[in-house]
Design an enzyme around this catalytic site. Structure first.
Site, short mmCIF file in Angstrom:
data_model
loop_
_atom_site.label_atom_id
_atom_site.label_comp_id
_atom_site.label_asym_id
_atom_site.label_seq_id
_atom_site.Cartn_x
_atom_site.Cartn_y
_atom_site.Cartn_z
CG HIS A 134 -0.24 2.14 -9.32
ND1 HIS A 134 -0.44 1.67 -8.05
CD2 HIS A 134 -1.36 2.85 -9.65
CE1 HIS A 134 -1.64 2.09 -7.61
NE2 HIS A 134 -2.20 2.81 -8.57
CG ASP A 194 -2.10 0.91 1.07
OD1 ASP A 194 -2.37 1.35 -0.06
OD2 ASP A 194 -2.75 1.22 2.08
CG LEU A 217 9.79 -16.98 -4.08
CD1 LEU A 217 9.52 -17.03 -2.58
CD2 LEU A 217 10.33 -15.59 -4.47
C1 FPP Z 1 -2.04 0.04 -3.33
O1 FPP Z 1 -1.59 1.37 -3.30
C2 FPP Z 1 -1.52 -0.64 -4.50
C3 FPP Z 1 -2.27 -1.17 -5.52
C4 FPP Z 1 -3.74 -1.14 -5.55
C5 FPP Z 1 -1.63 -1.80 -6.69
C6 FPP Z 1 -0.43 -2.66 -6.41
C7 FPP Z 1 0.36 -2.75 -7.63
C8 FPP Z 1 1.71 -2.70 -7.70
C9 FPP Z 1 2.59 -2.67 -6.52
C10 FPP Z 1 2.37 -2.64 -9.02
C11 FPP Z 1 2.60 -3.83 -9.82
C12 FPP Z 1 2.45 -5.17 -9.20
C13 FPP Z 1 2.86 -6.29 -9.81
C14 FPP Z 1 2.63 -7.60 -9.14
C15 FPP Z 1 3.56 -6.27 -11.12
P1 FPP Z 1 -2.67 2.54 -3.38
O2 FPP Z 1 -2.86 2.90 -4.81
O3 FPP Z 1 -3.92 2.14 -2.67
O4 FPP Z 1 -1.92 3.68 -2.62
P2 FPP Z 1 -2.57 4.82 -1.71
O5 FPP Z 1 -3.17 4.13 -0.51
O6 FPP Z 1 -1.41 5.69 -1.36
O7 FPP Z 1 -3.60 5.53 -2.56
#
Ligand code: FPP
Length: 252
Positions: free
Chosen positions: A35, A18, A129
């Site tokens: 992201h 997050d 893994l």
């Molecule tokens: C949460 O942060 C994150 C996500 C909803 C997306 C997770 C994706 C990645 C880490 C990128 C790619 C992953 C792979 C497996 C290739 P948020 O957007 O909710 O952040 P915020 O709480 O600050 O708004």
């Protein structure tokens, strides 16, 4: 069967990644930049697990609720997943990583689904893994699908209602073939499970940090592991029982 005692390193690490959006917003950049930076942090986490001999890593990449985000952000995330699948899978295979996806993959486009299937097929024999990507995943949905599978068995006359117990349901939820997560890490400052592996996290040690996911590094992960190693896991028993060896040091 007795539950497993805490191994020196977690056998299975589960992570809510997050803070990507806030990371970008603090830099006055669009959320998608966060992201992208988050995708780089995924590699940091995988490298760490490989170095420390952690056997399984489950990452919450996209929840069943995330489909409700603005269309532009969902589209950008899909593009990112597609690129990551194209770019990373060969290298993961070379490093003997088995890749697997949990969640409702029917909701993804055909090209993403095809790449998911191909990544799983290519890496199926790897054992160093076990990397699980939870995508379009929800813990309640996982349990509901397991209940539906059992109901189908009952309706077909292959199972009696009285045979339904924790073991039967547990055998039908996602990741039934892996030890449950020993350690759960959530970055980004919020202290909640957010419909992640609800069944599987029953006795998992929880660890939270304010650090935003794109800022993840090995030092932070090591801090979580050090903290985990100091915890006494009792699985509902008493300290005296744990000290007396009531908890086996074998896979759960
Ligand atoms: C949460 O942060 C994150 C996500 C909803 C997306 C997770 C994706 C990645 C880490 C990128 C790619 C992953 C792979 C497996 C290739 P948020 O957007 O909710 O952040 P915020 O709480 O600050 O708004």
């Amino acid at each position: 069967m007795s539950p497993a005692a805490s191994p020196p390193v977690p056998r299975h690490l589960a992570v809510i990644m997050d803070g990507n959006g806030r990371w970008a917003e603090r830099r006055r950049r669009p959320r998608v930049i966060g992201h992208r930076a988050g995708a780089r942090a995924v590699n940091v986490c995988i490298d760490f697990c490989l170095e420390r001999g952690i056997g399984a890593l489950t990452l919450f990449a996209f929840s069943s609720e995330n489909w409700g985000r603005p269309e532009e952000e969902v589209g950008a995330l899909m593009k990112l997943f597609l690129n990551a699948l194209d770019r990373e899978v060969e290298e993961l295979h070379r490093r003997q990583v088995r890749v697997r996806f949990i969640g409702d993959r029917a909701r993804f486009s055909a090209d993403i689904r095809a790449r998911m299937d191909a990544a799983e097929a290519l890496t199926a024999g790897n054992t160093r893994l076990h990397l699980v990507i939870a995508a379009s995943y929800g813990g309640r949905q996982d349990i509901a699908f397991a209940a539906r599978a059992l109901a189908t068995e009952v309706a077909a006359g292959r199972l009696r209602p009285e045979d339904i117990d924790e073991a039967a349901l547990g055998a039908h939820v996602a990741l039934a073939d892996l030890p449950p997560p020993d350690l759960f890490i959530r970055t980004g400052g919020d202290h909640r499970i957010s419909n992640f592996l609800l069944w599987q996290l029953a006795y998992t040690e929880l660890w939270f940090t304010d650090v935003l996911w794109p800022d993840l590094d090995a030092t932070l992960l090591q801090r979580a592991l050090d903290d985990f190693a100091r915890r006494e896991r009792r699985f509902g028993l008493t300290s005296a029982q744990v000290a007396g060896g009531a908890i086996e040091d074998s896979p759960a």
